[in-house]
Design a protein around this motif. Structure first.
Motif, short mmCIF file in Angstrom:
data_model
loop_
_atom_site.label_atom_id
_atom_site.label_comp_id
_atom_site.label_asym_id
_atom_site.label_seq_id
_atom_site.Cartn_x
_atom_site.Cartn_y
_atom_site.Cartn_z
N UNK A 1 14.85 13.54 1.12
CA UNK A 1 15.19 13.73 2.53
C UNK A 1 14.51 14.96 3.11
N UNK A 2 14.24 14.93 4.39
CA UNK A 2 13.80 16.10 5.15
C UNK A 2 14.48 16.01 6.50
N UNK A 3 15.62 16.68 6.62
CA UNK A 3 16.48 16.55 7.80
C UNK A 3 16.80 15.07 8.03
N UNK A 4 16.41 14.52 9.19
CA UNK A 4 16.78 13.13 9.49
C UNK A 4 15.87 12.11 8.80
N UNK A 5 14.76 12.58 8.20
CA UNK A 5 13.80 11.68 7.58
C UNK A 5 14.13 11.45 6.10
N UNK A 6 13.77 10.28 5.62
CA UNK A 6 13.99 9.92 4.22
C UNK A 6 12.79 9.12 3.74
N UNK A 7 12.20 9.55 2.62
CA UNK A 7 10.99 8.90 2.11
C UNK A 7 11.17 8.47 0.66
N UNK A 8 10.59 7.34 0.32
CA UNK A 8 10.57 6.82 -1.04
C UNK A 8 9.12 6.72 -1.51
N UNK A 9 8.85 7.25 -2.70
CA UNK A 9 7.54 7.07 -3.33
C UNK A 9 7.77 6.66 -4.78
N UNK A 10 7.09 5.60 -5.21
CA UNK A 10 7.13 5.15 -6.60
C UNK A 10 5.70 5.05 -7.11
N UNK A 11 5.48 5.49 -8.35
CA UNK A 11 4.14 5.45 -8.92
C UNK A 11 4.16 4.88 -10.33
N UNK A 12 3.06 4.25 -10.69
CA UNK A 12 2.80 3.79 -12.05
C UNK A 12 1.37 4.23 -12.38
N UNK A 13 1.26 5.20 -13.29
CA UNK A 13 -0.06 5.72 -13.66
C UNK A 13 -0.61 4.84 -14.78
N UNK A 14 -0.81 3.56 -14.46
CA UNK A 14 -1.18 2.58 -15.47
C UNK A 14 -2.62 2.14 -15.44
N UNK A 15 -3.48 2.87 -14.69
CA UNK A 15 -4.89 2.54 -14.69
C UNK A 15 -5.32 1.56 -13.62
N UNK A 16 -4.37 1.10 -12.81
CA UNK A 16 -4.69 0.13 -11.76
C UNK A 16 -4.51 0.79 -10.40
N UNK A 17 -5.61 1.06 -9.72
CA UNK A 17 -5.56 1.71 -8.43
C UNK A 17 -5.16 0.76 -7.33
N UNK A 18 -3.95 0.96 -6.80
CA UNK A 18 -3.43 0.06 -5.76
C UNK A 18 -2.37 0.81 -4.97
N UNK B 1 0.72 3.01 -6.30
CA UNK B 1 1.54 3.87 -5.47
C UNK B 1 2.19 3.05 -4.36
N UNK B 2 3.50 3.16 -4.26
CA UNK B 2 4.24 2.58 -3.14
C UNK B 2 4.90 3.73 -2.39
N UNK B 3 4.69 3.77 -1.09
CA UNK B 3 5.29 4.81 -0.26
C UNK B 3 5.94 4.16 0.96
N UNK B 4 7.16 4.58 1.26
CA UNK B 4 7.90 3.96 2.37
C UNK B 4 8.76 5.02 3.05
N UNK B 5 8.71 5.06 4.35
CA UNK B 5 9.63 5.90 5.11
C UNK B 5 10.87 5.06 5.40
N UNK B 6 12.00 5.50 4.87
CA UNK B 6 13.26 4.75 4.98
C UNK B 6 14.01 5.08 6.26
N UNK B 7 13.81 6.32 6.77
CA UNK B 7 14.46 6.74 8.00
C UNK B 7 13.70 7.92 8.56
#
Length: 199
Positions: A99-116, A151-157
């Motif tokens: 969280x950053x005040x009213x904002x909320x971010x999600x990031x998930x990573x897999x360092x598996x050799x596949x750039x996506x 890498x998956x990145x999403x702003x939740x709020x």
């Protein structure tokens, strides 16, 4: 454990970029790209990822920082991949919700050799300071491709664009910290059923 440190210099007709990265650092950083808000965001990546990071970048980009941000992403991704080496013993996958005040971010990573990258973010304005907001997406995509990570990145709020971007970079740092950590339970084994990770 070997020293997981790498340095890369990238020179083109458009930019000059130098990156030093120590994965097993303490979050120290020295970042100068000529784009103050970008320096600010990268500092969060270093501090919350506990990476020691030095980045120096310059370019003939005038009012458009596209080339500098793109080339920093390319160089940082390659430096991360080089520092990880064969990627033996790493946790490999991790995520963070920040969280950053009213904002909320999600990031998930897999360092598996596949750039996506899958980047689900939106901003209200066209700029945060001197940073075009569409380049946040481009940075994440370029970093994922060159770092050979999923890498998956999403702003939740969120309402404030600065808060949304800052939450994304903090979450990216936390996720990369978790994914690059050595898991003593697998003691140098390759974290893949294939027995190899392309790096």
């Amino acid at each position: 454990m070997t020293n997981r440190f790498a340095t890369i210099t990238r020179e083109t007709k458009e930019t000059s970029v130098s990156v030093e990265l120590d994965i097993d650092g303490s979050g120290k950083f020295d970042i100068k790209t000529g784009i103050r808000i970008f320096d600010h965001l990268l500092s969060h990546l270093a501090q919350h990822g506990l990476f020691d990071m030095k980045i120096s970048a310059s370019g003939n980009f005038g009012a458009d920082p596209h080339h500098v941000i793109e080339d920093v992403a390319i160089s940082l991704g390659r430096t991360l991949s080089q520092a990880l080496g064969e990627r033996r013993g790493i946790a490999r996958m991790a995520h963070a919700i920040v969280p950053m005040d009213e904002a909320l971010a999600l990031v998930a990573v897999d360092i598996g050799g596949r750039g996506y990258a899958v980047v689900d973010i939106s901003f209200t304005g066209l700029y945060i300071g001197e940073l075009p907001t569409d380049l946040v997406r481009h940075f994440l995509e370029s970093l994922a491709i060159e770092g050979r990570l999923n890498l998956h990145a999403k702003i939740l709020a969120g309402i404030n664009d600065h808060h949304k971007a800052e939450a994304i970079f903090k979450a990216l740092g936390r996720a990369l910290d978790g994914a690059t950590r050595i898991d003593e339970r697998i003691s140098g084994e390759m974290p893949s059923t294939k027995g190899v990770i392309e790096s």
